[in-house]
Design an enzyme around this catalytic site. Structure first.
Site, PDB file in Angstrom:
ATOM      1  N   GLY A 190      -9.515  64.360  11.732  1.00  0.00           N
ATOM      2  CA  GLY A 190      -7.743  64.419  11.820  1.00  0.00           C
ATOM      3  C   GLY A 190      -7.218  63.619  12.511  1.00  0.00           C
ATOM      4  N   VAL A 191      -5.551  63.313  13.134  1.00  0.00           N
ATOM      5  CA  VAL A 191      -4.525  62.442  13.124  1.00  0.00           C
ATOM      6  C   VAL A 191      -5.118  62.597  15.355  1.00  0.00           C
ATOM      7  CG1 VAL A 191      -2.553  61.150  13.155  1.00  0.00           C
ATOM      8  CG2 VAL A 191      -3.221  62.543  10.675  1.00  0.00           C
TER       9      VAL A 191
ATOM     10  N   GLU B  48      -8.146  62.733   5.335  1.00  0.00           N
ATOM     11  CA  GLU B  48      -6.552  62.323   5.083  1.00  0.00           C
ATOM     12  C   GLU B  48      -6.475  61.007   4.998  1.00  0.00           C
ATOM     13  OE1 GLU B  48      -4.962  67.000   5.831  1.00  0.00           O
ATOM     14  OE2 GLU B  48      -4.832  65.115   6.845  1.00  0.00           O
TER      15      GLU B  48
ATOM     16  N   LYS C 168      -0.863  69.317  30.031  1.00  0.00           N
ATOM     17  CA  LYS C 168       0.154  69.013  31.255  1.00  0.00           C
ATOM     18  C   LYS C 168      -0.204  68.867  32.331  1.00  0.00           C
ATOM     19  CE  LYS C 168       3.509  69.893  27.827  1.00  0.00           C
ATOM     20  NZ  LYS C 168       4.053  69.022  27.207  1.00  0.00           N
TER      21      LYS C 168
ATOM     22  N   VAL D  35      -7.233  61.249  19.799  1.00  0.00           N
ATOM     23  CA  VAL D  35      -9.090  62.207  19.872  1.00  0.00           C
ATOM     24  C   VAL D  35      -9.880  61.402  18.828  1.00  0.00           C
ATOM     25  CG1 VAL D  35     -10.387  64.129  20.365  1.00  0.00           C
ATOM     26  CG2 VAL D  35      -8.520  63.901  21.699  1.00  0.00           C
TER      27      VAL D  35
END
Lengths: 519, 519
Positions: B269-270, B294, B408, B273
């Protein structure tokens, strides 16, 4: 019957009683069994095994096994083993009352896996070693090849991967089944996988038999018991209304040029509603229908008999006694109209996507945003399992979910603010249908989906409360993409009475207008 | 630059300013634009269009359009159009702050669709007629064929389906991109679909160019603006820990014979991480790595540069300024190591399943039973969208989800009792990883998954509360398959403080032992 059905002499020599065979199954072993929706499950050995387990338990010994199958089976398998507390773990789908009770009492583990994933998980070693396979067949050829029975399920995988194999030869199964199966032996582990060369439901890519190393076969057991074959109730008014909405929708899609005039291959879940849709197709203008599905039930079988459907591919034949009688009488006639495949192929994402299947599956509850719960009651108790619905819904050309709008004699709405468990996400649900109407969710953002589902699908008795929730969410939700009030999302459940309390409370708070509730 | 980059005379005659081109876009139209994760989006026309919209709005007219892209774009597209309230609807993925704000304020519709589904939905007519396509290219050949830019996304579909086409020719894009793409023109509507003949990531099945009827091209606009290219922050401690757990897991899987020694094609994924995992692979013992993914980010690009990765297939190149500089310097060298495809192929379930991809995706929150929320905050506000994570996770050989255990600054646990929105169901999540450790969920029933996730993945600060919830659910849940207390499932959120209140209340009620809370 031995000489007729068991034509291989070496294997004929391994015939023994079910009890003798069951005694060969080690305590604590992983066992793969045949069986898919009450078709083609072993009918003798599991019963005998349950007896042995019961005796062991009476002696204070623990005798449990882990059981994988194709899908649901019957009282002689799931029921018998669950009754004696003989299953430590069960996968990938079940629908037995005793089994369900044990799972929900926390006495038994259950793995709810997409049906197309099972073979891959077993071959990948993700589920541990497979000790024993118990597989029903319709017969054994001279060369030792096995003639599959009324379901194929995961049998190829069980036979290939198990250390020991027990074969049940069932002479109740029509010997004309021979030739009706297509067992693909071309699967590989990555990176060696090749395309699955099915371009239409009738394409054959495999063998008509199951192959098994005869050295591994430790027992052959004979039986003549019938498949579990409960009759379907005739379609009720709700089922007919749902079916009617779907057929109307097909007509609209054909008119809009979004479906070809002979539709696309149909997949249809199990049960009375699915059966009613097939019944309704009988009277529809569509011809040359095909199916790429898991289970052929009566409705689909009738479409084949009448010539409306020209071909059906599945992994199991699950017929009522009457339909089974019809089938058995003329089985040879159906051999070029029906093919039964391993479920890793009947449910293969690649093939489902390529063929552009029209998927029709049931549900327990759908929420106003189009998320579907197919498996859980109040988020914690399993009903049956996801089965193949995920394989089909995600990859289908059209993904339709259908349900009566209320359950338990109208006490519970099947359309809820937020489902208590998600099996099919908002990304995977294109159409929701109830007897009230059909919601076409394609191209709709969440809030538009909510209005459409409430307007078209909710039961009139629950519509005001759903609208009220939605309107309150539009007012109080922290975000307005998918408006929700998490504190209240589940208070709608489990029944209208509880909701009545909630609405009284909301009225007292002045948060809702009392007259908004008038129904 | 015109003669060099726009080698077709007829199309050179259609060069105009961005404002002139934008003025050709009808109010209320459906517009398909190029762009995938800040790569290859149009950089002039959307800005000019936003200006026109602003002027129209100032005159009291409504000027809004619906926008489809490949995935996320940049401030010049999503940001600019959202700022002037110019988008009625957006699909299938976005990550722009203004855009997000509008969606969550209820001012703009957003359709969150699996990236592999977009082309099929458009071709199927499920999303209505496509009026305009605005597509960035790296150049136009003499024969009018378009040389794709740094992303392919849905460009083939937009160009094929739109009534009118506006082309942006970007001379900032390296002309050596020519030849790096593989645009498959063999897709069909069912029932005419054929297998997608990709057997390894490097297989080429299409053309190196995009085809577009020149009659439809109403404008050509020149630009030399760079792709959005924010630098990656160097991997922080958490990202490195997550990456380390994943690499260790790979080693274990190879040792167990469940992964080949060169692994399987990686999807990543983007974000930071994902980038860290690629960095960690740089120092790993693995060679001959491949990717079927992708987006190629810096980390993957570095693996290619160092020779650890021999081939990567994707739909977009999303590089930081430094990496983009490296790439542009030696682009020709990478032409036999990288291929960019339409996202209907980079994300195709058929190919992902066949290749046995190792999918690694991020998440917002995971629950103790392994359901993953990738898209929503408190169940109602969208963050970005599901993107391609569903295409990969469902069909992968290994489906890994990764996240820091808290967000957070430690105020919120990313492991929760029940996710507030489900994008990936319990059936699709095999591995969950945080900096605390890795939970291998394969073969585990829900309760075992819960213990494993809490033990291995939860932050120590939240572990007691999660354990407490689980223990209480074991005691009070109506069903023991997936024990839940629906009234309390979300009270754990949104922060530790709220939970502290809950635990005090539970203690007072005598429902929990006060000392169970000592941490």
């Amino acid at each position: 019957m031995s000489a007729d059905r068991i034509r291989n002499a070496a294997l004929r020599a391994k015939i023994m009683t079910a009890r003798e065979a069951a005694a060969l199954i080690p305590k604590g072993s992983n066992v793969g069994m045949s069986g898919f929706t009450g078709a083609g499950y072993p009918k003798e050995v599991p019963l005998a095994l349950a007896e042995l387990m019961n005796e062991a338990h009476a002696r204070g010994e623990i005798f449990r096994i882990s059981v994988g199958t194709g899908a649901s089976t019957a009282p002689e398998l799931d029921g018998a083993l669950a009754k004696v507390d003989g299953m430590e773990m069960r996968l990938p789908y079940q629908s037995d009352p005793t089994c369900r009770k044990r799972i929900n009492a926390g006495e038994m583990d259950y793995l709810d896996i997409h049906l197309s994933h099972v073979a891959q998980f077993v071959w990948g070693g993700f589920l541990g070693k497979l000790d024993v396979a118990i597989v029903e067949v319709a017969g054994i050829r001279e060369d030792g090849m096995l003639i599959p029975s009324s379901s194929v399920g995961n049998n190829k995988t069980w036979l290939d991967r198990a250390d020991m194999v027990i074969i049940e030869v069932n002479s109740w199964q029509n010997s004309a089944l021979e030739g009706m199966h297509d067992v693909y032996y071309g699967t590989q582990l990555p990176p060696f996988r090749k395309p699955i060369a099915i371009l239409k439901p009738s394409d054959r890519i495999g063998e008509t038999f199951l192959n098994c190393d005869p050295e591994k076969i430790i027992a052959v057991v004979e039986t003549d018991k019938p498949d579990r074959n409960s009759a379907f109730s005739p379609p009720d008014e709700n089922s007919r209304a749902i079916a009617h909405h779907i057929i109307e929708f097909f007509a609209h899609e054909v008119k809009m040029g979004r479906l070809p005039k002979d539709l696309l291959p149909l997949q249809s879940g199990v049960g009375n509603v699915a059966n009613a849709v097939m019944d309704e197709l009988q009277a529809s203008p569509y011809n040359n229908l095909t199916a790429y599905t898991e289970v052929l039930q009566d409705g689909m079988f009738n479409l084949i008999r009448s010539g409306k459907m020209i071909f059906a591919s599945g992994t199991a034949l699950s017929l009522s006694p009457d339909a089974a009688h019809e089938f058995n009488r003329d089985a040879a006639l159906y051999r070029d109209k029906i093919v039964l495949r391993p479920q890793e192929i009947s449910n293969h994402p690649e093939v489902i996507r390529r063929l552009g299947v029209i998927a029709m599956n049931g549900l327990i509850e759908a929420d106003i945003y189009g998320n579907v719960n197919s498996t859980h009651i109040v988020g914690s108790s399993i009903m049956n399992g996801i089965g193949g619905s995920g394989d089909f819904a995600r990859n289908a050309w059209l993904s339709i979910f259908m349900t009566p709008s209320s359950a338990k004699n109208g006490a519970i709405s099947c359309i809820v603010p937020m489902v208590t468990h998600v099996d099919h996400t908002e990304h995977d649900v294109q159409v929701v249908v109830t007897e009230q109407g059909l919601a076409d969710l394609r191209g709709l953002s969440p809030k538009k989906r909510a209005r459409t589902i409430i307007d078209n699908c909710a039961h009139p008795e629950f519509k005001p409360a759903l609208n009220e929730y939605f309107e309150r969410a539009l007012k109080y939700s922290p975000g307005q993409h998918t408006p929700h009030i998490l504190d209240e999302a589940f208070t709608f459940l489990p029944n209208w009475q509880a909701n009545r309390k909630a609405r009284d409370a909301w009225s007292e708070d002045g948060l809702v207008q009392a007259d908004a509730w008038k129904t």
